[in-house]
Design a protein around this motif. Structure first.
Motif, PDB file in Angstrom:
ATOM      1  N   THR A 109       0.951  -1.267   0.111  1.00 41.14           N
ATOM      2  CA  THR A 109      -0.022  -0.068  -0.063  1.00 41.14           C
ATOM      3  C   THR A 109       0.897   1.222   0.017  1.00 41.14           C
ATOM      4  OG1 THR A 109      -1.824  -1.155   1.079  1.00 41.14           O
ATOM      5  CG2 THR A 109      -1.914   1.372   1.252  1.00 41.14           C
ATOM      6  N   GLY A 110       1.886   1.424   0.867  1.00 40.85           N
ATOM      7  CA  GLY A 110       2.662   2.463   0.846  1.00 40.85           C
ATOM      8  C   GLY A 110       3.518   2.727  -0.361  1.00 40.85           C
ATOM      9  N   THR A 111       4.127   1.749  -0.910  1.00 37.70           N
ATOM     10  CA  THR A 111       4.986   1.922  -2.146  1.00 37.70           C
ATOM     11  C   THR A 111       4.404   2.061  -3.215  1.00 37.70           C
ATOM     12  OG1 THR A 111       5.110  -0.481  -2.347  1.00 37.70           O
ATOM     13  CG2 THR A 111       6.787   0.537  -0.879  1.00 37.70           C
ATOM     14  N   GLY A 112       2.999   1.637  -3.113  1.00 37.07           N
ATOM     15  CA  GLY A 112       2.012   1.889  -4.263  1.00 37.07           C
ATOM     16  C   GLY A 112       1.780   3.466  -4.296  1.00 37.07           C
ATOM     17  N   GLY A 113       1.503   4.021  -3.059  1.00 34.37           N
ATOM     18  CA  GLY A 113       1.257   5.329  -3.018  1.00 34.37           C
ATOM     19  C   GLY A 113       2.595   6.300  -3.498  1.00 34.37           C
ATOM     20  N   ALA A 114       3.703   5.791  -3.266  1.00 32.44           N
ATOM     21  CA  ALA A 114       4.914   6.549  -3.355  1.00 32.44           C
ATOM     22  C   ALA A 114       5.296   6.522  -4.910  1.00 32.44           C
ATOM     23  CB  ALA A 114       6.019   6.067  -2.436  1.00 32.44           C
ATOM     24  N   TYR A 115       5.151   5.337  -5.469  1.00 30.61           N
ATOM     25  CA  TYR A 115       5.776   4.932  -6.804  1.00 30.61           C
ATOM     26  C   TYR A 115       4.911   5.033  -8.007  1.00 30.61           C
ATOM     27  CZ  TYR A 115       9.345   3.324  -3.694  1.00 30.61           C
ATOM     28  OH  TYR A 115      10.363   3.233  -2.890  1.00 30.61           O
ATOM     29  N   LEU A 116       3.558   4.714  -7.830  1.00 34.13           N
ATOM     30  CA  LEU A 116       2.506   4.765  -8.829  1.00 34.13           C
ATOM     31  C   LEU A 116       1.993   6.083  -9.306  1.00 34.13           C
ATOM     32  CD1 LEU A 116       0.098   2.180  -7.358  1.00 34.13           C
ATOM     33  CD2 LEU A 116       1.682   1.936  -9.266  1.00 34.13           C
ATOM     34  N   GLY A 117       1.540   6.369 -10.597  1.00 31.49           N
ATOM     35  CA  GLY A 117       1.395   7.594 -11.235  1.00 31.49           C
ATOM     36  C   GLY A 117      -0.013   8.202 -10.503  1.00 31.49           C
ATOM     37  N   ASP A 118      -0.323   9.361 -10.874  1.00 30.55           N
ATOM     38  CA  ASP A 118      -1.292   9.969 -10.364  1.00 30.55           C
ATOM     39  C   ASP A 118      -2.750   9.559 -10.538  1.00 30.55           C
ATOM     40  OD1 ASP A 118       0.671  11.790  -9.217  1.00 30.55           O
ATOM     41  OD2 ASP A 118       0.014  13.411 -10.835  1.00 30.55           O
ATOM     42  N   GLU A 119      -2.990   8.970 -11.447  1.00 24.57           N
ATOM     43  CA  GLU A 119      -4.065   8.356 -11.702  1.00 24.57           C
ATOM     44  C   GLU A 119      -4.642   7.201 -10.947  1.00 24.57           C
ATOM     45  OE1 GLU A 119      -6.165   5.860 -15.601  1.00 24.57           O
ATOM     46  OE2 GLU A 119      -4.465   6.864 -15.866  1.00 24.57           O
ATOM     47  N   ALA A 120      -3.406   6.332 -10.837  1.00 21.38           N
ATOM     48  CA  ALA A 120      -3.513   5.298  -9.803  1.00 21.38           C
ATOM     49  C   ALA A 120      -3.818   5.761  -8.427  1.00 21.38           C
ATOM     50  CB  ALA A 120      -2.515   4.350  -9.952  1.00 21.38           C
ATOM     51  N   VAL A 121      -2.923   6.668  -8.015  1.00 19.35           N
ATOM     52  CA  VAL A 121      -3.197   7.116  -6.650  1.00 19.35           C
ATOM     53  C   VAL A 121      -4.667   7.724  -6.289  1.00 19.35           C
ATOM     54  CG1 VAL A 121      -2.410   8.753  -4.976  1.00 19.35           C
ATOM     55  CG2 VAL A 121      -0.591   7.258  -6.121  1.00 19.35           C
ATOM     56  N   ALA A 174       4.164  -9.545 -19.232  1.00 20.73           N
ATOM     57  CA  ALA A 174       3.491  -8.510 -19.877  1.00 20.73           C
ATOM     58  C   ALA A 174       4.030  -8.173 -21.237  1.00 20.73           C
ATOM     59  CB  ALA A 174       3.643  -7.168 -18.682  1.00 20.73           C
ATOM     60  N   VAL A 175       3.014  -7.597 -21.983  1.00 17.16           N
ATOM     61  CA  VAL A 175       3.403  -7.057 -23.223  1.00 17.16           C
ATOM     62  C   VAL A 175       2.695  -5.763 -23.330  1.00 17.16           C
ATOM     63  CG1 VAL A 175       3.520  -9.394 -24.249  1.00 17.16           C
ATOM     64  CG2 VAL A 175       1.226  -8.086 -24.335  1.00 17.16           C
ATOM     65  N   ARG A 176       3.383  -4.781 -24.072  1.00 22.63           N
ATOM     66  CA  ARG A 176       2.927  -3.453 -24.415  1.00 22.63           C
ATOM     67  C   ARG A 176       1.573  -3.639 -25.045  1.00 22.63           C
ATOM     68  NH1 ARG A 176       5.990   1.153 -22.874  1.00 22.63           N
ATOM     69  NH2 ARG A 176       3.860   1.895 -23.090  1.00 22.63           N
ATOM     70  N   ASP A 177       0.644  -2.654 -24.509  1.00 27.91           N
ATOM     71  CA  ASP A 177      -0.605  -2.720 -25.274  1.00 27.91           C
ATOM     72  C   ASP A 177      -1.067  -1.196 -25.203  1.00 27.91           C
ATOM     73  OD1 ASP A 177      -3.108  -3.297 -26.586  1.00 27.91           O
ATOM     74  OD2 ASP A 177      -3.933  -3.719 -24.478  1.00 27.91           O
ATOM     75  N   GLY A 178      -1.051  -0.299 -25.985  1.00 27.82           N
ATOM     76  CA  GLY A 178      -1.472   1.194 -25.838  1.00 27.82           C
ATOM     77  C   GLY A 178      -0.927   1.803 -24.894  1.00 27.82           C
ATOM     78  N   ASP A 179      -1.658   2.321 -23.921  1.00 29.15           N
ATOM     79  CA  ASP A 179      -1.152   3.325 -23.034  1.00 29.15           C
ATOM     80  C   ASP A 179      -0.873   2.324 -21.722  1.00 29.15           C
ATOM     81  OD1 ASP A 179      -3.730   2.195 -22.169  1.00 29.15           O
ATOM     82  OD2 ASP A 179      -4.209   4.193 -21.284  1.00 29.15           O
ATOM     83  N   GLY A 180      -0.778   1.021 -21.856  1.00 29.94           N
ATOM     84  CA  GLY A 180      -0.254   0.334 -20.667  1.00 29.94           C
ATOM     85  C   GLY A 180       0.354  -1.258 -21.120  1.00 29.94           C
ATOM     86  N   TYR A 181      -0.233  -2.081 -20.484  1.00 31.64           N
ATOM     87  CA  TYR A 181       0.197  -3.372 -20.716  1.00 31.64           C
ATOM     88  C   TYR A 181      -0.864  -4.551 -20.508  1.00 31.64           C
ATOM     89  CZ  TYR A 181       4.640  -0.794 -19.541  1.00 31.64           C
ATOM     90  OH  TYR A 181       5.600   0.069 -19.474  1.00 31.64           O
ATOM     91  N   VAL A 237      -3.539  -3.581 -18.022  1.00 32.29           N
ATOM     92  CA  VAL A 237      -2.905  -2.469 -16.905  1.00 32.29           C
ATOM     93  C   VAL A 237      -2.462  -1.317 -17.537  1.00 32.29           C
ATOM     94  CG1 VAL A 237      -1.661  -2.335 -14.816  1.00 32.29           C
ATOM     95  CG2 VAL A 237      -2.538  -4.500 -15.446  1.00 32.29           C
ATOM     96  N   PRO A 238      -3.315   0.081 -17.003  1.00 31.36           N
ATOM     97  CA  PRO A 238      -2.558   1.298 -17.711  1.00 31.36           C
ATOM     98  C   PRO A 238      -1.267   1.459 -16.733  1.00 31.36           C
ATOM     99  CG  PRO A 238      -4.937   1.461 -16.838  1.00 31.36           C
ATOM    100  CD  PRO A 238      -4.465   0.125 -16.341  1.00 31.36           C
ATOM    101  N   ALA A 239      -0.388   2.144 -17.943  1.00 30.62           N
ATOM    102  CA  ALA A 239       0.877   2.576 -17.329  1.00 30.62           C
ATOM    103  C   ALA A 239       0.900   3.286 -15.942  1.00 30.62           C
ATOM    104  CB  ALA A 239       1.666   3.298 -18.333  1.00 30.62           C
ATOM    105  N   ALA A 240       0.007   4.115 -15.898  1.00 29.49           N
ATOM    106  CA  ALA A 240      -0.014   4.614 -14.352  1.00 29.49           C
ATOM    107  C   ALA A 240      -0.130   3.827 -13.007  1.00 29.49           C
ATOM    108  CB  ALA A 240      -1.188   5.641 -14.291  1.00 29.49           C
ATOM    109  N   PHE A 241      -0.586   2.681 -13.374  1.00 26.02           N
ATOM    110  CA  PHE A 241      -0.708   1.604 -12.371  1.00 26.02           C
ATOM    111  C   PHE A 241       0.400   0.565 -12.482  1.00 26.02           C
ATOM    112  CE2 PHE A 241      -4.899   3.268 -12.677  1.00 26.02           C
ATOM    113  CZ  PHE A 241      -5.558   3.107 -11.585  1.00 26.02           C
ATOM    114  N   THR A 242       1.471   1.141 -12.883  1.00 20.80           N
ATOM    115  CA  THR A 242       2.939   0.294 -12.772  1.00 20.80           C
ATOM    116  C   THR A 242       4.168   1.399 -12.160  1.00 20.80           C
ATOM    117  OG1 THR A 242       3.477   0.926 -15.147  1.00 20.80           O
ATOM    118  CG2 THR A 242       1.965  -0.885 -14.748  1.00 20.80           C
ATOM    119  N   HIS A 243       5.037   0.540 -12.013  1.00 13.21           N
ATOM    120  CA  HIS A 243       6.500   1.296 -11.513  1.00 13.21           C
ATOM    121  C   HIS A 243       7.440   0.132 -11.539  1.00 13.21           C
ATOM    122  CE1 HIS A 243       6.635  -0.377  -7.246  1.00 13.21           C
ATOM    123  NE2 HIS A 243       5.569   0.012  -7.194  1.00 13.21           N
ATOM    124  N   PRO A 244       8.665   0.635 -11.736  1.00 12.91           N
ATOM    125  CA  PRO A 244       9.688  -0.235 -12.110  1.00 12.91           C
ATOM    126  C   PRO A 244       9.695  -0.754 -10.588  1.00 12.91           C
ATOM    127  CG  PRO A 244      10.400   1.936 -12.809  1.00 12.91           C
ATOM    128  CD  PRO A 244       8.870   1.893 -12.256  1.00 12.91           C
TER     129      PRO A 244
END
Length: 389
Positions: A93-105, A127-134, A200-207
């Motif tokens: 939960t905490g790392t999601g709040g810190a590292y995910l994009g604004d849309e996800a948060v 995962a494979v790329r698909d438009g604005d996400g994966y 999964v939209p890119a904003a809902f991912t992080h390295p």
């Protein structure tokens, strides 16, 4: 965006201690059900403990590592499964709040409670790329606390680039496999799950290995793995502390009767040695985390030696706790054999030793670095890897 309640450091350390009677009272029911009871989950929410590592701009505590150790230890002293679920969910939960994009948060951090995020951050999916996400597919195990979660945090490898990403998606988009039939940590409900071709939209991912937060302070320069090390260190200390305390109480209750352990010099020596192991393990854990905290909170990244010592301190605490659990079980006699706290904690401790953070490869890698046998190497999760190129 409507944010959750704001919590403070001191509130969380005290709250964890205050919850101990409730956790103890519900532990057996949770074991039988294979999940934490609703009163326990509600109490963890009400105390703000799921926000332990949530960034302050989202109402979280950004709790420092040393205080975090105290929180998890206190919970583990009362119920190892509750402590395990809390530390896993607080991390995701905490790392999601810190590292995910604004849309996800914006989607996740609404309402009067912090979201609960659970899943598997080690074995990867595809995962494979698909438009604005994966598009994400895979099968994962050990999703501790997922029965209480609204969101899944899971690792996938992007096929085109080989990049490891954390993907966050609603629980409803996964198929949960209710197969948690295990020796210990039964109430964690750490079941399997599968995801099949979900966008999964890119904003809902992080390295996966990122140490660069988009929100929150220097605490989040620790990266996911170091939050896990803190949580597991506190857990091992809490489980072994409770076992020692319960054994001492059992022996004292029988003192004065002929032939009891209280008058046995061998038992007294065994107990003294176990206490020494516990205090030494705790001192090592706290010493390394005090140093790491000072480094991180000054804005400086951890160096390889500090990362190594944090892993070594956890490894040492885990296996010291395992030795203590065996000593307590043997000294407990038939009381330890029967259903009760000593039996439960013995089983839970041995479930905890199976975690990747305390695998044999960890101590081998620590030895390589500390022995000067891995120049230029650095840590990637729990692996000591050579420099690229």
């Amino acid at each position: 965006m409507t944010t959750t309640r704001t919590v403070l450091h001191g509130d969380l350390v005290a709250a964890a201690r205050e919850l101990q009677p409730l956790l103890r009272d519900n532990a057996a029911v949770g074991e039988a059900a294979g999940r934490l009871t609703e009163p326990v989950v509600d109490a963890l929410h009400d105390a703000g403990l799921f926000g332990m590592w949530v960034p302050a701009p989202l109402g979280g505590a950004e709790l420092d590592p040393v205080s975090s150790l105290e929180v998890v230890q206190s919970l583990a002293e009362a119920d190892p499964s509750a402590a395990w679920v809390l530390m896993a969910a607080a991390l995701a939960t905490g790392t999601g709040g810190a590292y995910l994009g604004d849309e996800a948060v914006a989607a996740m951090f609404t309402g009067s409670r912090f979201p609960v995020v659970a899943g598997q951050g080690t074995r990867p999916g595809r995962a494979v790329r698909d438009g604005d996400g994966y598009r994400l597919s895979g099968s994962w195990s050990f999703a501790s606390g997922i029965k209480h979660a609204q969101w899944i945090h899971t690792l996938g490898i992007v096929e085109e680039t080989g990049e490891p990403l954390i993907f966050v998606l609603p629980v409803e988009q996964a198929e949960l496999v209710d197969n948690w039939d295990v020796m210990g940590l039964r109430a964690t409900g750490s079941i399997d799950y599968t995801i099949e071709d979900v966008h999964v939209p890119a904003a809902f991912t992080h390295p996966g290995p990122t140490e660069t937060p988009l929100r929150g302070g220097d605490l989040f320069r620790l990266g996911i793995m170091h939050f896990a090390l803190a949580g597991h260190s506190g857990w091992a200390l809490g489980v072994s502390r409770r076992m020692l305390d319960d054994l001492a109480a059992l022996v004292r209750a029988k003192a004065g009767r002929p032939g009891t352990m209280a008058d046995n010099p061998h038992f007294q020596a065994v107990y003294g040695e176990a206490e020494a192991r516990w205090h030494a393990a705790r001192a090592f854990v706290h010493e390394t985390w005090r140093g790491a905290s000072g480094t991180i909170l000054s804005g400086t990244p951890l160096d390889v030696r500090q990362k190594t010592l944090l892993r070594l301190a956890l490894y040492n605490a885990t296996w010291a706790a395992e030795e203590i659990s065996v000593a307590v079980y043997r000294a407990g006699g038939t009381t330890a054999l029967r259903a009760g706290t000593i039996q439960q904690y013995f089983r839970d401790m041995h479930a905890g030793t199976q975690h990747v953070t305390s695998a044999p490869g960890v101590i081998e890698a620590c030895g390589r670095h500390l022995g000067g046998l891995a120049p230029g190497h650095d840590w990637l999760y729990m692996n000591l890897v050579p420099p690229k190129g």
